[in-house]
Design a protein around this motif. Structure first.
Motif, PDB file in Angstrom:
ATOM      1  N   ILE A   1       0.694  -1.467  -0.019  1.00 48.49           N
ATOM      2  CA  ILE A   1      -0.599  -0.133  -0.048  1.00 48.49           C
ATOM      3  C   ILE A   1       0.459   0.900   0.261  1.00 48.49           C
ATOM      4  N   ALA A   2       2.252   0.915   1.074  1.00 44.65           N
ATOM      5  CA  ALA A   2       3.064   2.627   0.563  1.00 44.65           C
ATOM      6  C   ALA A   2       3.803   2.656  -0.716  1.00 44.65           C
ATOM      7  N   VAL A   3       3.737   1.545  -1.084  1.00 48.23           N
ATOM      8  CA  VAL A   3       4.452   1.498  -2.767  1.00 48.23           C
ATOM      9  C   VAL A   3       3.249   1.968  -3.685  1.00 48.23           C
ATOM     10  N   MET A   4       1.918   1.385  -3.370  1.00 50.48           N
ATOM     11  CA  MET A   4       1.586   2.138  -3.928  1.00 50.48           C
ATOM     12  C   MET A   4       0.985   3.596  -4.111  1.00 50.48           C
ATOM     13  N   GLY A   5       1.185   3.917  -2.588  1.00 50.30           N
ATOM     14  CA  GLY A   5       1.378   5.755  -2.799  1.00 50.30           C
ATOM     15  C   GLY A   5       2.162   6.875  -2.618  1.00 50.30           C
ATOM     16  N   TYR A   6       3.506   5.784  -3.398  1.00 48.14           N
ATOM     17  CA  TYR A   6       4.534   6.286  -4.284  1.00 48.14           C
ATOM     18  C   TYR A   6       4.622   5.647  -5.406  1.00 48.14           C
ATOM     19  N   ASP A   7       3.960   5.697  -5.928  1.00 41.57           N
ATOM     20  CA  ASP A   7       3.125   5.443  -7.386  1.00 41.57           C
ATOM     21  C   ASP A   7       2.526   6.781  -7.593  1.00 41.57           C
ATOM     22  N   ARG A   8       1.532   6.424  -6.715  1.00 40.69           N
ATOM     23  CA  ARG A   8       0.724   8.404  -7.089  1.00 40.69           C
ATOM     24  C   ARG A   8       1.095   9.418  -6.865  1.00 40.69           C
ATOM     25  N   TYR A   9       2.796   8.952  -6.033  1.00 42.36           N
ATOM     26  CA  TYR A   9       3.688  10.508  -6.425  1.00 42.36           C
ATOM     27  C   TYR A   9       3.760  10.574  -7.695  1.00 42.36           C
ATOM     28  N   VAL A  10       4.899   9.456  -8.186  1.00 39.28           N
ATOM     29  CA  VAL A  10       4.891  10.353  -9.369  1.00 39.28           C
ATOM     30  C   VAL A  10       4.506  10.055 -10.596  1.00 39.28           C
ATOM     31  N   ALA A  11       3.566   9.095 -10.460  1.00 35.98           N
ATOM     32  CA  ALA A  11       2.693   9.567 -11.694  1.00 35.98           C
ATOM     33  C   ALA A  11       2.301  10.549 -11.691  1.00 35.98           C
ATOM     34  N   ILE A  12       1.071  12.054 -10.283  1.00 38.42           N
ATOM     35  CA  ILE A  12       0.774  12.797 -10.336  1.00 38.42           C
ATOM     36  C   ILE A  12       1.982  14.285 -10.256  1.00 38.42           C
ATOM     37  N   CYS A  13       3.169  14.443  -9.968  1.00 39.25           N
ATOM     38  CA  CYS A  13       4.799  15.540  -9.467  1.00 39.25           C
ATOM     39  C   CYS A  13       5.269  15.567 -10.431  1.00 39.25           C
ATOM     40  N   ASN A  14       5.288  14.516 -10.983  1.00 41.21           N
ATOM     41  CA  ASN A  14       6.557  13.802 -12.723  1.00 41.21           C
ATOM     42  C   ASN A  14       6.024  13.278 -13.194  1.00 41.21           C
ATOM     43  N   PRO A  15       5.217  13.289 -14.030  1.00 42.75           N
ATOM     44  CA  PRO A  15       4.351  11.746 -15.237  1.00 42.75           C
ATOM     45  C   PRO A  15       5.474  12.630 -16.362  1.00 42.75           C
ATOM     46  N   LEU A  16       6.261  13.279 -16.707  1.00 39.12           N
ATOM     47  CA  LEU A  16       6.249  13.548 -17.726  1.00 39.12           C
ATOM     48  C   LEU A  16       7.896  11.814 -17.885  1.00 39.12           C
TER      49      LEU A  16
ATOM     50  N   LEU B   1       9.863   6.078 -16.432  1.00 39.84           N
ATOM     51  CA  LEU B   1      11.308   5.902 -16.526  1.00 39.84           C
ATOM     52  C   LEU B   1      11.448   5.339 -15.135  1.00 39.84           C
ATOM     53  N   ILE B   2      10.467   5.852 -14.336  1.00 39.31           N
ATOM     54  CA  ILE B   2      10.895   6.309 -13.240  1.00 39.31           C
ATOM     55  C   ILE B   2      10.271   4.459 -12.482  1.00 39.31           C
ATOM     56  N   VAL B   3       9.225   4.556 -12.736  1.00 35.99           N
ATOM     57  CA  VAL B   3       8.605   3.558 -12.627  1.00 35.99           C
ATOM     58  C   VAL B   3       8.332   2.163 -13.420  1.00 35.99           C
ATOM     59  N   SER B   4      10.041   1.501 -13.573  1.00 41.51           N
ATOM     60  CA  SER B   4       9.296   1.158 -15.082  1.00 41.51           C
ATOM     61  C   SER B   4       9.414  -0.686 -14.808  1.00 41.51           C
ATOM     62  N   ARG B   5       8.927  -1.136 -15.648  1.00 42.28           N
ATOM     63  CA  ARG B   5       8.827  -3.034 -15.101  1.00 42.28           C
ATOM     64  C   ARG B   5       9.765  -3.377 -14.270  1.00 42.28           C
ATOM     65  N   ALA B   6      10.915  -3.221 -14.263  1.00 41.14           N
ATOM     66  CA  ALA B   6      12.061  -4.028 -13.092  1.00 41.14           C
ATOM     67  C   ALA B   6      11.870  -2.814 -12.166  1.00 41.14           C
ATOM     68  N   ALA B   7      11.481  -2.123 -12.538  1.00 43.32           N
ATOM     69  CA  ALA B   7      11.000  -1.299 -10.312  1.00 43.32           C
ATOM     70  C   ALA B   7      10.111  -1.373  -9.865  1.00 43.32           C
ATOM     71  N   CYS B   8       8.835  -1.949 -11.107  1.00 43.08           N
ATOM     72  CA  CYS B   8       8.319  -2.837  -9.903  1.00 43.08           C
ATOM     73  C   CYS B   8       8.279  -4.200  -9.426  1.00 43.08           C
ATOM     74  N   LEU B   9       9.190  -4.370  -9.962  1.00 42.56           N
ATOM     75  CA  LEU B   9       9.469  -6.347  -9.592  1.00 42.56           C
ATOM     76  C   LEU B   9      10.274  -6.090  -8.483  1.00 42.56           C
ATOM     77  N   GLN B  10      11.181  -5.315  -8.401  1.00 40.14           N
ATOM     78  CA  GLN B  10      11.781  -5.128  -7.184  1.00 40.14           C
ATOM     79  C   GLN B  10      11.122  -4.735  -6.343  1.00 40.14           C
ATOM     80  N   LEU B  11      10.440  -3.860  -5.985  1.00 36.14           N
ATOM     81  CA  LEU B  11       9.159  -3.210  -5.307  1.00 36.14           C
ATOM     82  C   LEU B  11       8.595  -4.021  -4.825  1.00 36.14           C
ATOM     83  N   VAL B  12       8.050  -4.761  -5.408  1.00 36.17           N
ATOM     84  CA  VAL B  12       6.814  -5.835  -4.985  1.00 36.17           C
ATOM     85  C   VAL B  12       7.863  -7.247  -4.433  1.00 36.17           C
TER      86      VAL B  12
END
Length: 314
Positions: A115-130, A134-145
């Motif tokens: 749930i904390a990781v999902m909060g970080y995902d929302r932060y990147v999506a809204i605060c750094n959408p461009l 790159l930040i929340v890549s597939r590899a990064a998602c797997l590593q976070l999980v």
């Protein structure tokens, strides 16, 4: 070698709802209905995310993993609880109790971190959408999980060692419907204050640390949203966070009530009521919240249902 004057306990009696008498039958059907609905709702979420390519994004990947984890979480607790509601001798073996506590704590901690990781995902999506992809890549998602799961089950190993290294010689009656930490460690016949202190600090780590990260994320999220000039843009940005915030409040609120306090304040009746919320109700609430409040998931669900439930006739 001197023999200790204590008996080895091979099994525990889960007192649970046994004091309610005939109401147990009613509770059985209520919990069974909720449990089956939970399984169907989480399965529907996972199926829709898997089949609809439009949902193959980091946010829905994390939701898929959370739904999978919640399903396993309920499997650890609810089936045994349902069988005990119909049993005249609701028991669980010592090894079964240890296994239940291990998977319960491991999955519960994993969910907190997810749930904390999902909060970080929302932060990147809204605060750094461009730079989102790159930040929340597939590899990064797997590593976070993997990090969330590894940390969760590592903490569970520590908790299990602390709880089951206590000699149980006073009583084998657990005043709960499953092997929860406080209910089991209270049965120890030695001083457990140091172990309880360690478990308490682990609870702070698991609950408050992710909650602080979520809070910081939402401070930046709200600040960014308020800078959006159009009201419609603000509404859309807030709507992407509403479901996550609802889950955060319910999940962390119930868990904090139980685990962020000394064991001496343990109250079996009150704690069982709250435990029902986060072991039975919350796993159902998560998919419902994300389905009812999320337009993309609703559209994908309708698309999948129309495609697979009503095949065209030749």
């Amino acid at each position: 070698m001197k023999r200790q004057n204590q008996s080895m306990i091979a099994e525990f009696i889960l007192v649970g709802f046994s004091t309610l008498g005939d109401l147990q039958i009613l509770l059985f059907f209520i919990f069974l209905l909720v449990y089956l609905t939970t399984l169907m709702a989480n399965s529907a979420i996972m199926t829709v995310i898997r089949l609809d390519r439009a949902l193959h994004t980091p946010m829905y990947f994390f939701l898929f993993v959370l739904s999978c984890s919640e399903t396993c979480y309920t499997l650890v607790i609810v089936p045994k609880m349902l069988s005990n509601l119909l049993s005249t001798s609701p028991t669980i073996s010592l090894s079964g109790c240890a296994a239940q506590l291990y998977f319960f704590v491991g999955l519960a901690c994993t969910n907190c971190f997810l749930i904390a990781v999902m909060g970080y995902d929302r932060y990147v999506a809204i605060c750094n959408p461009l730079n989102y992809t790159l930040i929340v890549s597939r590899a990064a998602c797997l590593q976070l999980v993997l990090a969330a799961g590894s940390c969760g089950f590592l903490i569970s190993v520590v908790v299990n060692v602390l709880v089951f290294s206590v000699p149980f010689c006073a009583s084998n009656r657990i005043n709960h419907f499953f092997c929860d930490i406080s209910a089991v460690i209270k049965l120890g016949c030695t001083d457990t204050s140091l172990k309880e202190m360690v478990i308490f600090f682990l609870s702070i780590l698991v609950l408050l640390f992710p909650l602080v990260l979520i809070f910081i994320s939402y401070v930046f999220i709200v600040s960014t949203i308020l800078k959006i000039s159009s009201a419609e843009g603000q509404r859309k940005a807030f709507s992407t966070c509403a479901s996550h915030l609802t889950v955060v409040i319910v999940h962390y609120g119930c868990a904090s009530f139980i685990y962020l306090r000394p064991t001496s304040l343990y109250s079996s009746d009150k704690d069982q009521l709250v435990s029902v919320t986060y072991t039975v109700i919350t796993p159902l609430l998560n998919p419902l919240v994300y389905t009812l409040r999320n337009k993309e998931v609703r559209m994908a669900l309708r698309k999948v249902l129309s495609k697979y439930s009503f095949p065209k006739t030749v």
